[in-house]
Structures are given as C-alpha cells and as structure tokens.
Design an enzyme around this catalytic site. Structure first.
Site, PDB file in Angstrom:
ATOM      1  N   ARG A   1      37.614  29.767  42.243  1.00 13.18           N
ATOM      2  CA  ARG A   1      38.386  29.439  41.041  1.00 13.18           C
ATOM      3  C   ARG A   1      38.576  30.700  40.206  1.00 13.18           C
ATOM      4  NH1 ARG A   1      37.262  23.310  39.729  1.00 13.18           N
ATOM      5  NH2 ARG A   1      37.406  22.595  41.893  1.00 13.18           N
TER       6      ARG A   1
ATOM      7  N   GLU B   1      38.700  31.616  37.331  1.00  6.75           N
ATOM      8  CA  GLU B   1      38.364  31.267  35.951  1.00  6.75           C
ATOM      9  C   GLU B   1      38.571  32.497  35.089  1.00  6.75           C
ATOM     10  OE1 GLU B   1      37.287  28.271  35.084  1.00  6.75           O
ATOM     11  OE2 GLU B   1      36.591  27.361  36.966  1.00  6.75           O
TER      12      GLU B   1
ATOM     13  N   ARG C   1      28.460  27.998  32.885  1.00  5.33           N
ATOM     14  CA  ARG C   1      28.583  26.972  33.927  1.00  5.33           C
ATOM     15  C   ARG C   1      29.694  27.221  34.936  1.00  5.33           C
ATOM     16  NH1 ARG C   1      31.056  25.386  29.409  1.00  5.33           N
ATOM     17  NH2 ARG C   1      33.010  24.243  29.627  1.00  5.33           N
ATOM     18  N   HIS C   2      30.396  28.345  34.805  1.00  5.89           N
ATOM     19  CA  HIS C   2      31.501  28.627  35.727  1.00  5.89           C
ATOM     20  C   HIS C   2      31.271  29.895  36.543  1.00  5.89           C
ATOM     21  CE1 HIS C   2      33.722  25.950  32.887  1.00  5.89           C
ATOM     22  NE2 HIS C   2      34.149  25.483  34.052  1.00  5.89           N
TER      23      HIS C   2
ATOM     24  N   GLU D   1      28.330  18.319  33.565  1.00  6.94           N
ATOM     25  CA  GLU D   1      29.010  17.692  34.703  1.00  6.94           C
ATOM     26  C   GLU D   1      28.577  18.404  35.982  1.00  6.94           C
ATOM     27  OE1 GLU D   1      33.449  17.855  34.874  1.00  6.94           O
ATOM     28  OE2 GLU D   1      33.096  18.228  37.002  1.00  6.94           O
TER      29      GLU D   1
ATOM     30  N   SER E   1      32.460  15.439  40.238  1.00  6.20           N
ATOM     31  CA  SER E   1      33.649  14.641  39.910  1.00  6.20           C
ATOM     32  C   SER E   1      34.066  13.909  41.159  1.00  6.20           C
ATOM     33  CB  SER E   1      34.811  15.530  39.464  1.00  6.20           C
ATOM     34  OG  SER E   1      34.643  15.939  38.136  1.00  6.20           O
TER      35      SER E   1
ATOM     36  N   ARG F   1      25.293  24.183  40.003  1.00  2.00           N
ATOM     37  CA  ARG F   1      25.029  23.424  38.769  1.00  2.00           C
ATOM     38  C   ARG F   1      23.899  22.408  38.980  1.00  2.00           C
ATOM     39  NH1 ARG F   1      30.691  21.800  35.764  1.00  2.00           N
ATOM     40  NH2 ARG F   1      31.644  23.870  35.785  1.00  2.00           N
TER      41      ARG F   1
END
Ligand code: ATP
Ligand code: MG
Length: 436
Positions: free
Chosen positions: A213, A215, A221-222, A355, A358, A406
């Site tokens: 990703r 980001e 958290r990423h 989170e 998902s 995570r």
C-alpha cells in the site's frame, strides 16, 4: 561429539557435551569467568575455571555476540541459584572453547531500551534481543495456529500473486511497476480477486499474502508492505457465517499461544486476550451511540479505541465486531441486500483498540457486480479476467483479511506495528532510512 542444545542439557547432568551459540554476556569473577550463551532453544550459563587453562585464555577474549563452540560437563546448579527459563537448572563447566566467529564491539548495550529508529537501523543485530525474539516467535506461533485452524475448517491454502494488472480495490493507493510491454502493472494491495476466484475450485480457500500500500502517511498502524491472512468461503447465508469462521480462527490462535507462550505475555506486561464464547457484535450506529457520538459513515481511530474499552468493560471481550458500514464506504465487491440499503454486509474486527480484520459477504451475481463497477467508475472490461469466475457459476460467498503485524502487535500490546514487523517498510525506510 554431536551438538547438544541448551534446552537438552538438563537431561545430561554429569555427562560431557558439546554446545554452540552466541555469547550474550561475559562476567569476570576473580579467577572464574561466567558466560551466558544463547542458542535457538534458550540461554545457559557457562563457567570457565583455571583448571581449563586454554578455555580460560579464550574466554578472556570473548565479547557479546561472538559465536562459540563449547565442550564441557553439565552440572546441576545449587537449588538457590536455579534461575527461571528452560536452561536455568543447569550450567556448563567448560573444558574447551573454540571461537567460530568474532563480533565487533556493539554500538550499544543489548539490554538497553532503544528508540524505534535506532532499533530499526540495526535490525540485523537488534532482532537478536530477547524482546525481538519473543515478538517474532509469537508471530510465527500466531501464523501457524491460524493456518491450522483454517485447514481444520476445510480451507485450502494457495499462493496469491503479488504482481497484478490492476488495483484490486480500485481505491487503495497502489505501487506501479514499470517493466511489462504496453502495460502498467501494480503490486497487489490485496489478494481479494484471486481468493474469490479460488472459491470456484475449492469453495474454501486461504492465502498468506504480501500486500503493498502506497500509504502517504507515517502512522503507528500502517506499513507500505504488510502480511495478511486472507480467506474466502462459498455458500454463506450472510456475513455472519464469515464472522463465525474468523471467530473460531482467532479463538484457536489465542488458545494456542496462551498455552505455549504464557511467559511471553508476562514479559510484555500483558495477559492473554479475553475471548468470550461470543465476540460482541455492534452495528456501526450502535457503536457510535454507545460512545455518545452522532451518526457517522465510519469510525475514527479514537472511536476504535473507545469501543474496545466498552467491549472489555461491558462484555469481557478484547475483540469486537462492527457491522453495517455504509456500502459506499466499502470495496466495490461488497454485498448489499436491497432491504438493508444503504448499509452493506461488511464488517471489521477490532482488537484492543485497533482494526485487525475487514471482511464481508461479497456480490456473487455477475450482472450486479458489473453494475457496481460502473457505479464506482470502474471499467468492467478491465476486470474481464476476474469476471469469468462469476460468468461460470459462483455461489454466495464471503471472506475477510487479518493483518498479521497488527494482530501480533495487539497480542503483546506493542504500540507500533513496525516493531511487530521483522523488516518494516514505510515511506521513510526500506531497511535504511531513505533520507540518508
Ligand atoms: P485502515 O483503515 O486501518 O487503514 P484498511 O481498512 O485500509 O485499514 P483493509 O483493506 O481492510 O485495511 O485490510 C485488511 C487488514 O489488513 C486490515 O484490517 C489490517 O489488519 C491489514 N492492513 C491493511 N493495510 C495495512 C497497512 N498499510 N499496514 C499494516 N496492516 C494493514
Ligand atoms: Mg479495513
């Protein structure tokens, strides 16, 4: 003589043995030298006395991280000296020490608490600390237990591709790969489309995949590159069937690591997570209401933390499912029942404030999927390869994705996901700091 592991020394009291490992510490006590030596099974204390003259001469030169081979005799330690740990009950009295590899002087004391950047700058060294070995032992145990749980639930593992022709989500920022003639490729932001295709052959399929990703922010958290455990299952009535399979996997993982790594939770100042018989489930609006907040289309990080505190206090659970997000906030393939519009059959699983997963029931009807693509400004023609899965018979299905880093971070209550990643990549770092 065959090599004996430190953890096996307790069975060899009074016997001659040969061990090998890294020196953690050398302590000089008058005429004696004590060494703590680590191998893959644990640490053991080694004593070098003047009786073993050559060994003592070698021992005097040893420093942390030198790699040594030691021959000697196993002795039981006096009752009051038996420390904790696998090898605490015995010590090795050295007869011969051979140096297999020397180490330069360390840039810092390995027992010191380092700031995250220094820790990351020196990973080839800092991954050897007890704390790091704990974290990645835990991660390996999580992955192993998760895998076994999915296999026990009838899932077949496959290897998903990391090079893809288009961005699976049509949204998440993807890294472009320039190589292929007349075509732009990307690094996969998710194995989503491929695991859905795998419902065709296997009905239940999972993959442990790298996701990438782009980001543009640096958060705790990423990551730019993360690992996810993704599964997809056919013949579901709704998203709750997926949530049940996920709940079982999570429970199996927690049970396994609580049993095998109880000491680790203690070292990290935490406890095994609470997993009640049924994880609490709230709709997004119920969750916001419980927090005294107005209706909103999504949760903020502070809401995720707040609702997890609520779940722990009110329901005795470290996990909570949030369902019924607005369809427009979820990926294009998320199923929406007309009677439930504008809410989707998607869900998030939150764990200790964050989170970690998902999931959703997916659209399985080809015409509906094509229509959704058009609504989102995606060109169905570009997805024609994926759409074959739907053209040739696709049952109602759903699945989800758990971020391994995570999950590990929250398991041990480590504040930054980068510390739960062996070799983390973010905007500012690929091994070394990119600004250097
Ligand atoms: P967030 O909203 O927290 O940024 P997301 O909703 O974009 O995450 P999903 O697309 O739902 O993430 O991915 C499924 C799971 O994969 C997430 O719940 C998370 O555990 C993990 N994950 C996703 N992106 C990242 C990332 N950049 N770094 C670390 N883990 C990630
Ligand atoms: Mg998500």
């Amino acid at each position: 003589m065959e090599r004996t592991l430190n953890s096996e020394l307790t069975d060899k009291i009074g016997e001659p043995v040969r061990t090998a490992g890294w020196v953690s510490i050398r302590r000089d006590h008058g005429k004696l030298i004590f060494l703590d030596v680590r191998d893959r099974s644990g640490e053991v204390q080694c004593v070098v006395t003047p009786k073993a003259e050559d060994a003592l001469a070698v021992a005097k030169t040893l420093r942390p991280q030198w790699v040594v081979e030691i021959e000697g005799e196993v002795k039981e330690r006096p009752e009051n000296m038996k420390g904790a740990g696998v090898c605490g009950g015995v010590e090795l009295v050295a007869r011969r020490i051979a140096v297999l590899s020397q180490a330069e002087e360390l840039p810092f004391d390995m027992a010191a608490e380092l700031n995250l950047d220094t820790h990351l700058d020196y990973l080839p060294l800092t991954l050897r600390t007890k704390r790091s070995r704990d974290i990645f032992t835990m991660q390996a145990a999580i992955l192993d237990a998760y895998r076994r749980s999915l296999i026990a639930q009838g899932f077949t593992e496959f290897a998903a591709p990391a090079l893809v022709g288009g961005d699976a989500e049509g949204g998440a920022a993807a890294f472009k790969v320039e190589y292929f003639n007349d075509a732009v490729a990307f690094l996969a932001t998710s194995p989503q489309l491929y695991k859905q295709i795998m419902v065709g052959p296997f009905e239940r399929a999972f993959t442990v995949a790298k996701i990438f990703r782009a980001e543009k922010s640096a958060t705790t958290r990423h990551l730019s590159e993360a690992t996810c455990i993704d599964f997809e299952m056919g013949f579901v009535e709704n998203e709750h069937a997926v949530m049940r399979a996920l709940e079982r996997s999570i429970r199996d993982v927690v049970e396994e690591v609580s049993r095998t790594h109880a000491d680790m939770f203690e070292r990290f100042g935490t406890t095994p997570p609470l997993t009640p018989e049924h994880f609490p489930v709230l709709t997004l609006q119920e969750a916001l209401k419980a927090l005294g907040k107005k209706e909103a289309p999504d949760m903020e990080p502070e809401d995720e933390r707040g609702i997890c505190e609520w779940a722990k206090k009110e329901r005795g659970s470290d996990f909570i499912f949030i369902t019924r997000f607005p369809t427009k906030k979820r990926a294009f393939y998320t199923y929406e029942d007309p009677a439930e519009a504008p809410y989707s059959r998607g869900f998030d699983l939150l764990f200790r404030g964050l989170e970690i997963n998902s999931g959703a029931q997916r659209i399985h009807d080809q015409a509906m999927l094509v229509e959704r693509m058009r609504d989102r400004g995606l060109d169905p023609q570009k997805f024609r390869y994926y759409l074959q899965a739907f053209k040739y018979g696709m049952p109602p299905h759903g699945g989800c994705s758990t971020g391994l880093e995570r999950f590990t971070a929250r398991m041990l209550e480590i504040p930054n996901v980068k510390e739960a990643t062996a070799f983390p990549r973010d905007m500012n770092r690929i091994d070394v700091r990119l600004s250097d």
